[in-house]
Design a protein around this motif. Sequence first.
Motif, mmCIF file in Angstrom:
data_model
loop_
_atom_site.group_PDB
_atom_site.id
_atom_site.type_symbol
_atom_site.label_atom_id
_atom_site.label_comp_id
_atom_site.label_asym_id
_atom_site.label_seq_id
_atom_site.Cartn_x
_atom_site.Cartn_y
_atom_site.Cartn_z
ATOM 1 N N GLU A 82 67.038 40.783 41.416
ATOM 2 C CA GLU A 82 67.966 41.679 40.748
ATOM 3 C C GLU A 82 67.887 43.161 41.439
ATOM 4 N N VAL A 83 68.903 43.676 41.474
ATOM 5 C CA VAL A 83 69.054 45.069 41.876
ATOM 6 C C VAL A 83 69.738 45.695 40.752
ATOM 7 N N SER A 110 74.914 49.247 46.140
ATOM 8 C CA SER A 110 73.717 48.601 45.560
ATOM 9 C C SER A 110 72.804 48.179 46.456
ATOM 10 N N LEU A 111 73.092 47.101 47.365
ATOM 11 C CA LEU A 111 72.348 46.231 48.364
ATOM 12 C C LEU A 111 72.947 46.518 49.720
ATOM 13 N N GLU A 113 71.961 40.744 38.811
ATOM 14 C CA GLU A 113 71.452 39.568 39.709
ATOM 15 C C GLU A 113 72.190 39.844 41.009
ATOM 16 N N VAL A 114 71.544 39.546 42.157
ATOM 17 C CA VAL A 114 72.216 39.724 43.549
ATOM 18 C C VAL A 114 73.043 38.577 43.933
ATOM 19 N N LEU A 122 64.594 46.896 42.968
ATOM 20 C CA LEU A 122 64.570 45.686 43.327
ATOM 21 C C LEU A 122 63.449 45.053 42.707
ATOM 22 N N THR A 154 77.480 41.276 45.450
ATOM 23 C CA THR A 154 76.705 42.736 45.200
ATOM 24 C C THR A 154 77.229 43.711 46.062
#
Length: 239
Positions: free
Chosen positions: A69-70, A83-84, A74-75, A8, A79
């Motif tokens: 960003e993850v 990933s998140l 870019e988030v 992150l 996403t």
Amino acid sequence: MIAAQVRLRVRGLGRGFHQGGGRIEVLRGLDLDVAAGEVVTVSGPSGSGKSTLFALLAAFDRPDTGSVEVMGDEVTPATPWTSLAVLPQTMGLSEELTLAENVALPLRMLTAHPPGEVADRVDSLLGELGVAALADRYPLQVSFGQRQRVALARALAVRPAVLLADEPTAHLDHASLSTVLVALRAAAAEGAAVLVATHDDEVHAMADRCLVLSEGRLVPGVRGAGGPVPAVTGTVRTG
């Protein structure tokens, strides 16, 4: 930490709101890095901007300036959960699904695991978090604390690269809090970058780093009774 890879990355994050004919700048060029295997807590008084920060990190809101960003991407609202993953204060469980079905949902939507593997993962997480006996109940049939643990299980189901947890122990007794702390550390041990907004001293105590949101930026915190306090003044890059 099991790895030094930054999962992150936040740079220059700014967000303000118009109020009473003026403008309040809540976040002012905030920077943050959280690496794989790391648990980082964020604290700050009411109104300091924690909810704003987490909304931006999760792409529930858009910043005025800066980037999130993850894994180098870019988030955005698109996403993937892999990933998140986000555990919001509202928990966000579907009332029409059982607790087990809620936990299984991201696995069924986002991965190609066979049904048997999905069931095993769900059973494992519900067991680790002490709610296995409630698997067939619906969210409104259990307590807030039980729902909170199920929401955490759902967030962890797909082993996300980054986990954002907003006050994940707010409704828990001491025994349940311990199970959540173990689950958060286990996620980090598997390689997740874990960021937790909390006022709980026990959560701060198990973290690798404690940060304090102060004057729109994150600064290192010193642990103490009543939660971390800023260790320094001025602008500090937290990565």
